[in-house]
Design a protein around this motif. Structure first.
Motif, PDB file in Angstrom:
ATOM      1  N   PRO A  30     127.416 -11.899 130.497  1.00 17.93           N
ATOM      2  CA  PRO A  30     126.973 -11.151 130.820  1.00 17.93           C
ATOM      3  C   PRO A  30     126.141  -9.891 130.630  1.00 17.93           C
ATOM      4  O   PRO A  30     125.019 -10.218 130.882  1.00 17.93           O
ATOM      5  N   LEU A  31     126.808  -9.751 129.876  1.00 16.00           N
ATOM      6  CA  LEU A  31     125.758  -8.081 129.368  1.00 16.00           C
ATOM      7  C   LEU A  31     124.909  -8.349 128.725  1.00 16.00           C
ATOM      8  O   LEU A  31     123.661  -7.896 128.644  1.00 16.00           O
ATOM      9  N   ARG A  32     124.972  -9.511 127.748  1.00 21.50           N
ATOM     10  CA  ARG A  32     123.946 -10.279 126.447  1.00 21.50           C
ATOM     11  C   ARG A  32     122.698 -11.000 127.404  1.00 21.50           C
ATOM     12  O   ARG A  32     121.376 -10.340 127.012  1.00 21.50           O
ATOM     13  N   GLN A  33     122.959 -11.203 129.090  1.00 19.50           N
ATOM     14  CA  GLN A  33     121.961 -11.554 128.942  1.00 19.50           C
ATOM     15  C   GLN A  33     121.056 -10.898 130.521  1.00 19.50           C
ATOM     16  O   GLN A  33     120.118 -11.265 130.234  1.00 19.50           O
ATOM     17  N   VAL A  34     121.961  -9.832 130.404  1.00 19.41           N
ATOM     18  CA  VAL A  34     121.072  -9.009 131.250  1.00 19.41           C
ATOM     19  C   VAL A  34     119.974  -8.329 129.774  1.00 19.41           C
ATOM     20  O   VAL A  34     118.849  -7.290 130.114  1.00 19.41           O
ATOM     21  N   ILE A  35     120.465  -7.834 129.157  1.00 19.66           N
ATOM     22  CA  ILE A  35     119.584  -7.394 127.596  1.00 19.66           C
ATOM     23  C   ILE A  35     117.865  -8.201 127.395  1.00 19.66           C
ATOM     24  O   ILE A  35     117.378  -7.912 127.322  1.00 19.66           O
ATOM     25  N   GLU A  36     118.895  -9.536 127.246  1.00 13.53           N
ATOM     26  CA  GLU A  36     117.458 -10.273 127.526  1.00 13.53           C
ATOM     27  C   GLU A  36     116.164 -10.682 128.522  1.00 13.53           C
ATOM     28  O   GLU A  36     115.228 -10.366 128.047  1.00 13.53           O
ATOM     29  N   GLU A  37     117.112  -9.802 129.716  1.00  9.57           N
ATOM     30  CA  GLU A  37     116.428  -9.820 130.762  1.00  9.57           C
ATOM     31  C   GLU A  37     115.243  -8.507 130.447  1.00  9.57           C
ATOM     32  O   GLU A  37     114.333  -7.966 130.771  1.00  9.57           O
ATOM     33  N   LEU A  38     115.906  -7.942 129.869  1.00  9.90           N
ATOM     34  CA  LEU A  38     114.900  -6.836 129.451  1.00  9.90           C
ATOM     35  C   LEU A  38     114.316  -6.820 128.514  1.00  9.90           C
ATOM     36  O   LEU A  38     113.584  -6.043 127.599  1.00  9.90           O
ATOM     37  N   GLY A  39     114.878  -7.762 127.089  1.00 12.22           N
ATOM     38  CA  GLY A  39     113.751  -7.377 126.612  1.00 12.22           C
ATOM     39  C   GLY A  39     114.134  -7.581 125.394  1.00 12.22           C
ATOM     40  O   GLY A  39     113.580  -7.906 123.998  1.00 12.22           O
TER      41      GLY A  39
END
Length: 777
Positions: A149-158
């Motif tokens: 889930p954290l990696r998904q958030v990071i992807e959304e941030l670029g």
């Protein structure tokens, strides 16, 4: 004949009969018996009257619990006249203070509420709060999800150069998302707050300013409503229209205070950031370096946990902490800003864009405050313009040379704030960081909370309005609130009476001070709007739980952020509580002229309707009096009371300083520069006011009780209860605490109170019976 006739007596009248001979002594005996009976009866009646008026042992369960609490926390063998702190607090272990123990008890009560089996309407705030709490406890699901889930958030941030693919950096896009979707501000803080207008503005100036300000702030007020506002002001404060007197008089205003009407005019404010690293100005170089190394180790752990190459992670972590250190050097201490008279500046977004061009201010602020309609000409409040200029220059330098490192800096900061919602490796890394930083900075060690307590905290933060209703219903009944309000009224009346007798305060200032107390608003328990379930039911419509706990956590963050912003945009908002209803901190708000006592504070061992009055007045009453005295803190500062007797005021202040300096401290040291005069003056005055209110209550309302088998009369119990409020382990004194050390907070006020020495029979020359006392309040 007539004469002879009148001299004759019948035979039966000349000699006494046998009946008359025994009736006389019988009548005397009967009279004596009646008198004796009357005397005995009167004695019995008087006995019961005096018995009912005298102190009786309180046998209520609440009193028995308090008795055990006092026995567990105090050392009865300690000398009362020389070490009352040990007498009341010596055995207090397991918690930093009585307040800390009460805070933990309140959280436990919240936990019991959240774990009680109940059925709530589908989609209601209560249902979502309970679901969030239990999903927080589901550590198996959180561990199974891992870092996904954290990696998904990071992807959304670029993306992140060290752990995922990314092509190019759109710095302002990432910053905009961090501010609006994650409530994370890595370079500055942006928030809504009351407009920081000058405190001594005459009403006529205030009206002119209001008319111009309404054109700038996005809070439309109907013309008719504004006209009624102006008319009301002219009726209520006619003397203030031209001369600036009345409730905004400079005699009693604090530098941070504004008229209540001003608090409704809120605007965007830009301030310095809150750094995750506890760096301080003028910090010892060795400690500074150790803190930097500790935080660098933590950042390396985060990068490694996200799959980054160790050597690459180390390089990005080093440049991130370097960026933080440079930003920290740009900060100006509040004292320096005050000396330069630059606490804030009014600029438009366009002007700020020119002075700090690295940030796309309009797009970032509009994304954060979506409920508002902003424009380049919008006026905002900037609290440290020099910092923003330097920050912008640093960002531009990084963008031109190390843009990928700047992205890492923002991601590192976000991961740290999201730690509570991540799996155990991230949480353990954060826990270890906090422990080491506490050791380096000398801050009191925070108790190691269980997972349940952590989840209670997070649920309370995101669902406060809903849990406020449940907590108050559970812990603060209407009868308890009524008893607390009665106590507050007694304390307030005692303060008003005391203000009339202060030798250093002139008559005009006394009158204004009394009016200030009379006009004060008080809020107890919880905010009034929060207790209306109809108003709270719709506040969580945008909270979406799942598909994993991190997404539920972020939904709670966004809902809370939107709720706070919306509360500031109301035309005439209610007072915004600075504490949760289960908190244990009372406070006075100068901007709204309101004093707040949350339900979580008015609990045992400080307050209970069944307690002896001595306990309630000594503990809760002194807390109330202390907050009331903060209304007048500014009067004690030089030049803030021009009508007062300056020499008398300075004499009492010097007396109090000397009085406190005479006390030995823990470890044999003496008291020095970290003493705060305002805080100590409030402690001393609060005890005097609470005692005066208690004595008046005893005079008009008999039937006092005491705690059984404690060997303390009501007056002694009053002082014992006061000391309990100040109990804290000596080793946990925070080096940044503006309060006096705990021993001084007990001994200073008690030694300044003649009644203490009287009721505890202290000999002359004892530490707590000095030859001289001070009367500041």
């Amino acid at each position: 004949m007539g004469t002879l006739w009148s001299q004759e007596r019948p035979p039966e009248e000349e000699q006494p009969t046998e009946q008359s001979r025994w009736w006389a002594p019988a009548r005397q005996l009967l009279t004596a018996v009646l008198l004796l009976g009357l005397l005995l009866g009167s004695s019995v009646i008087l006995f019961y009257i005096f018995r009912s008026c005298g102190p009786r042992p309180c046998e209520m369960p609440a009193c028995r619990d308090l008795l055990e609490y006092y026995r567990a926390s105090g050392n009865t063998s300690a000398p009362r006249c020389t070490d009352f702190f040990s007498f009341a607090c010596a055995e207090a272990k397991g918690a930093n203070s009585s307040f800390q123990a009460l805070a933990e008890e309140n959280k436990s009560r919240l936990q019991r509420i959240l774990e009680a089996p109940r059925s709530w309407p589908l989609g209601s705030g209560e249902e979502k709060a309970f679901q969030f709490y239990h999903s927080c406890l589901d550590t198996d699901a959180i561990e199974a999800a891992g870092a996904g889930p954290l990696r998904q958030v990071i992807e959304e941030l670029g993306g992140w150069p060290i752990s995922s693919n990314w092509t190019s950096l759109d710095f302002n896009r990432t910053l905009r998302l961090l501010m609006s979707q994650y409530d994370h501000f890595p370079f500055f803080r942006a928030y809504l707050g009351p407009h920081p207008t000058p405190p001594h503005m005459p009403i006529i100036q205030f009206l002119v300013w209001t008319l111009s300000f309404l054109a700038l702030c996005p809070q439309p007020i109907p013309f008719l409503g504004l006209l009624l506002l102006l008319l009301t002001l002219s009726i209520l404060f006619p003397e203030a229209i031209l001369h600036g007197t009345g409730p905004m008089s400079p005699h009693l205003s604090s530098p941070s205070s504004t008229h209540p009407l001003l608090s409704s005019l809120s605007c965007v404010q830009i301030d310095q950031p809150e750094f995750d690293v506890p760096l301080k100005q003028n910090q010892e170089q060795k400690i500074y370096a150790q803190i930097v190394r500790t935080y660098l180790t933590y950042l390396n752990q985060l990068g490694t946990l996200l799959g980054g190459d160790p050597s690459q992670v180390e390089q990005h972590a080093f440049l991130s902490i370097s960026t933080t250190s440079r930003l920290f050097q740009f900060l100006r201490p509040l004292e320096q800003q005050q000396a330069q008279e630059k606490l804030f500046q009014m600029v438009t977004i366009n002007q700020l864009q020119e002075m700090a061009p690295a940030i796309d201010w309009l797009s970032c602020l509009q994304a954060t405050f979506t409920q508002m309609s902003l424009s380049p000409s919008q006026t905002i409040v900037v609290h440290d313009l020099d910092y923003l200029k330097n920050m912008s220059q640093l960002v531009e330098e990084q963008l031109s040379s190390h843009s990928n490192f700047l992205q890492s800096h923002m991601i590192f900061g976000l991961v740290g704030t999201l730690s509570p919602a991540l799996n155990s490796p991230f949480r353990e890394a954060r826990k270890l960081l906090n422990q080491k930083l506490q050791e380096l900075t000398g801050r009191p060690r925070v108790p190691a909370y269980t997972r349940e307590m952590k989840c209670v905290e997070e649920t309370g933060a995101f669902f406060e309005p809903t849990l406020a209703v449940l907590f108050v219903h559970e812990a603060f009944s209407p009868s308890t609130q009524s008893a607390a309000m009665d106590l507050f009224t007694d304390i307030k009346d005692a303060l008003v009476t005391r203000l009339r007798k202060l030798p250093w305060m002139d008559e005009e200032t006394q009158k204004k001070a009394q009016d200030r107390v009379t006009q004060l608003q008080v809020e107890m328990g919880a905010p009034g709007w929060a207790m209306t379930s109809v108003l709270t039911s719709h506040k969580y419509s945008e909270v979406h739980l799942g598909p994993n706990f991190l997404q539920s956590f972020l939904s709670g963050v966004r809902s809370r952020q939107a709720r706070i912003i919306q509360s500031f945009l109301e035309p005439f908002p209610h007072h915004r509580w600075q504490v949760s209803p289960w908190g244990v901190k009372a406070y006075y708000s100068a901007s709204d002229h309101v004093v707040v006592f949350p339900a979580g504070l008015l609990q045992p061992p400080f307050f209970h309707p069944a307690y002896p009055r001595a306990v309630n007045f000594g503990a809760a009453g002194s807390i109330m009096a202390r907050e009331l005295l903060h209304i007048f803190d500014q009067l004690l500062l030089p030049g803030n009371c021009p009508g007062c007797d300056t020499h008398a005021l300075e004499r009492e202040q010097q007396c109090l300083e000397s009085h406190y300096a005479a006390f030995p401290l823990h470890g044999g040291t003496s008291f020095s520069g970290f003493h705060s005069l305002l805080e100590s003056a409030a402690d001393v005055g609060a005890l005097a006011i609470a005692l005066q209110a208690y004595n008046k209550r005893l005079l008009w309302h008999r039937g006092e009780t005491t705690l059984p088998n404690l060997d303390l009369n009501p007056q002694q119990l009053f002082f014992r209860s006061y000391a309990q409020v100040m109990c804290r382990e000596l080793s946990t004194q925070d080096s940044q605490d503006t309060q006096s050390p705990p021993t001084l907070r007990v001994h200073g006020p008690l030694s300044n109170t003649l009644a203490f020495a009287k009721h505890f029979h202290c000999p002359d020359g004892a530490l707590l019976k000095p030859s001289r006392r001070c009367q500041l309040w």
